[in-house]
Design an enzyme around this catalytic site. Structure first.
Site, short mmCIF file in Angstrom:
data_model
loop_
_atom_site.label_atom_id
_atom_site.label_comp_id
_atom_site.label_asym_id
_atom_site.label_seq_id
_atom_site.Cartn_x
_atom_site.Cartn_y
_atom_site.Cartn_z
N GLU A 227 118.12 112.44 -31.81
CA GLU A 227 117.34 111.22 -32.05
C GLU A 227 116.22 111.54 -33.05
O GLU A 227 115.04 111.49 -32.70
CB GLU A 227 116.76 110.74 -30.71
CG GLU A 227 116.10 109.39 -30.77
CD GLU A 227 115.35 109.04 -29.48
OE1 GLU A 227 115.17 107.86 -29.24
OE2 GLU A 227 114.93 109.96 -28.73
N GLU B 282 115.22 107.65 -18.77
CA GLU B 282 114.67 108.64 -19.71
C GLU B 282 113.26 109.07 -19.30
O GLU B 282 112.38 108.23 -19.08
CB GLU B 282 114.66 108.10 -21.14
CG GLU B 282 114.27 109.18 -22.13
CD GLU B 282 114.47 108.79 -23.59
OE1 GLU B 282 114.62 107.59 -23.87
OE2 GLU B 282 114.47 109.71 -24.44
MN LIG Z 1 114.70 109.77 -26.53
#
Ligand SMILES: [Mn+2]
Length: 289
Positions: free
Chosen positions: A245, A150
């Site tokens: 998210e 990420e």
């Molecule tokens: Mn994230």
């Protein structure tokens, strides 16, 4: 594409019982529930079998999120901290396998939340990161697990701040189960263009987190260019996972780690949180499909 949501939208701690969220997210229109794998290494197998069974019964796919703490860092300079990270990953992969989870995303190549009072040497950490994520990838491959690297904004990480850095990192690792993972919240801070970043990731893109600039769920008229992002995903023929998210509530370890110092939810009941994300996923499917 498959659409999901991270359970922590409703929770204040990393971990807890994910099973009730399986039915909830199914009802709200999602394909995926993303869970936190932070505590998986200490979780009883029995619970993980139940988690898999519940997900299979609803036809929900589980994906995993994970941020190693500073004592578990596979790019770290201290060999004991690197070993602790590998040991925890090995146990985590075994447990993910029981739960049927095939994708783990996050700052797997480093640690999170970053602590800038600790020394850092990006060049050395990147070098160790490439070598050690390659080893990690081969461990994960035993369980057919894919790892999403990420890309994080500068306030949360220093190794991969842009998609360009992540593509370079992942191509050097050169393992089919190591992918670039982007997150619109972080991209909003670091990228010149959402569309160009996604096109740059291309075949390396393995997972995408979605959120508004302040981490609300995506919404029509929001500040993130959802149409442009959808076009870019079409351009690269992305058929993978997209998981929102959102974080809107304060409190607990989640609130502290996410830096929630004001409430974005107007103290609304859970029912309103549910409605907001059901509307969000309907909106994304409408404009992206
Ligand atoms: Mn994230």
């Amino acid at each position: 594409m498959l659409y999901g949501i991270y359970y922590a939208y409703w929770e204040k701690e990393w971990g807890g019982d994910f099973i009730p969220y399986i039915r909830k997210v199914k009802k709200l229109g999602f394909d995926i529930l993303e869970v936190a794998c932070h505590n998986f290494s200490d979780t009883e197998n029995e619970y993980l079998y139940q988690l898999k069974e519940a997900a299979d019964a609803e036809g929900i796919i589980l994906t995993g999120g994970y941020g190693n703490d500073s004592t578990h860092n596979i790019s770290g300079a201290d060999p004991m901290i690197v070993k602790a990270a590998f040991d925890k990953f090995e146990k985590t992969f075994q447990k993910m396998n029981i739960a049927g989870i095939k994708l783990l995303g996050g700052s797997l190549y480093s640690y999170w939340p970053v602590d800038y009072s600790l020394p850092l040497n990006k060049k050395e950490d990147m070098k160790r990161g490439i070598e050690n994520v390659r080893i990690l990838a081969d461990m994960a491959a035993e369980y057919e697990i894919t790892l999403g690297m990420e890309v994080l904004n500068r306030f949360e990480g220093y190794m991969l701040n842009t998609c360009e850095e992540a593509v370079d990192f992942v191509s050097k690792i050169d393992r089919p189960n190591v992918k670039v993972m982007l997150d619109t919240f972080h991209m909003n801070i670091e990228e010149d263009s959402f569309g160009d970043a996604i096109r740059m990731a291309g075949k390396y893109l393995g997972h995408l987190h979605l959120g508004e600039a302040n981490r609300r769920p995506p919404f029509r008229g929001g500040r993130i260019p959802w149409d442009e992002i959808g076009e870019a995903l079409h351009d690269i023929e992305y058929t993978g996972t997209v998981v929102m998210e959102p974080f809107v509530r304060m409190g607990g370890t989640v609130g502290k780690d996410i830096r929630m110092w004001h409430d974005l939810s107007d103290n609304c009941p859970d029912e309103k949180l549910d409605q907001d994300v059901a509307e969000s996923v309907r909106f994304l499917r409408e404009i992206w499909e």
